[in-house]
Scaffold this active site. Sequence first.
Site, PDB file in Angstrom:
ATOM      1  N   GLU A  45      37.739  45.741  46.228  1.00 56.05           N
ATOM      2  CA  GLU A  45      38.698  45.082  45.968  1.00 56.05           C
ATOM      3  C   GLU A  45      38.454  44.008  44.611  1.00 56.05           C
ATOM      4  O   GLU A  45      39.560  43.376  43.962  1.00 56.05           O
ATOM      5  CB  GLU A  45      38.887  43.727  47.139  1.00 56.05           C
ATOM      6  N   TYR A  46      37.035  44.181  44.024  1.00 52.56           N
ATOM      7  CA  TYR A  46      36.834  43.708  42.995  1.00 52.56           C
ATOM      8  C   TYR A  46      37.449  44.147  41.654  1.00 52.56           C
ATOM      9  O   TYR A  46      37.751  43.416  40.494  1.00 52.56           O
ATOM     10  CB  TYR A  46      35.231  43.453  42.617  1.00 52.56           C
ATOM     11  N   GLY A  47      38.002  45.185  41.832  1.00 50.44           N
ATOM     12  CA  GLY A  47      38.653  45.911  40.716  1.00 50.44           C
ATOM     13  C   GLY A  47      37.563  46.281  39.549  1.00 50.44           C
ATOM     14  O   GLY A  47      38.065  46.195  38.210  1.00 50.44           O
TER      15      GLY A  47
END
Length: 294
Positions: A45-47
């Site tokens: 999710e942090y990318g």
Amino acid sequence: MMKRLLSGHLIPAVGIGTWRARNPKESVYTALAEAGYRHVDTAAEYGVQNENIKHLSVGVICLACIKETGDENRAIRNVLKCPNSQYFNLNVRQNPFVNICLHTLNRDGASRPPKSGDVLDFDMEGVWKEMEKLVKDKLVRDIGICNFTLKKLDKLLNFAEIKPSVCQMEMHPGWRNDKMLDVCKKNGIHVTGNGRDLIHDPVVERVARKLNKSPGQVLVRWAVQRGTSTIPKSNNPDRIKENIHVFQWDIPEQDFRALCSIQDQKRVLDGEELFVNKTDGPFKSVADVWDHED
């Protein structure tokens, strides 16, 4: 300093965090190439994992740092958190630099708070079996958990063929998470702590002045001295370099006890904006996320 995991593998006691980092590429490069870190914490999710995401590919940076430093014999531990098997296929099987994979709550969609359908059912057993395959296929060295509760951990231990090596969770002097830490220790599970910024806390500042250290160093040393690893995040190159210099000194017992006695205990990373939909979804309150254990 290295911490030994249940599997026998080692994990560095201090890593670089990338959650909400403004310049993750620069921070990770500074940590690995200039400060000597060998532990990088990331999440799907942090990318920050895939090359096609604008921020960076951690794998590419790891490779560049190994080549630049000529340090091919010192493995970089890249820790990745994934909620489901889809993320495994995208982020683990295509990335040779993921050493440790952590199971976390399942979320899809970018809305905050989540819309209906954004937070998916928590298929713990199915996902864990997929993670065990990653170990058996030698795609990762270790598997673990992130932001679990006592209830979830107990359930996992009842069916897991391969026990979790690591449990990552919010943990600092302002949220010691003592019960979870004790259970992890009893089961041989190593704990990595993260979370609240306490550099301006009066107790932390007092100890820092006494020891002629920065508040950030005191917080990192507290975690290490407690037997855990920790993943401080910073966008400041000098702070990143400073945070790893915590192994040649100790916090005196009296000051360590003071840090362990901060009264304002509260969870900051409560998951509300990520997981709580008050009308539709598996978590209708923060208490639901944490199984009413706080």
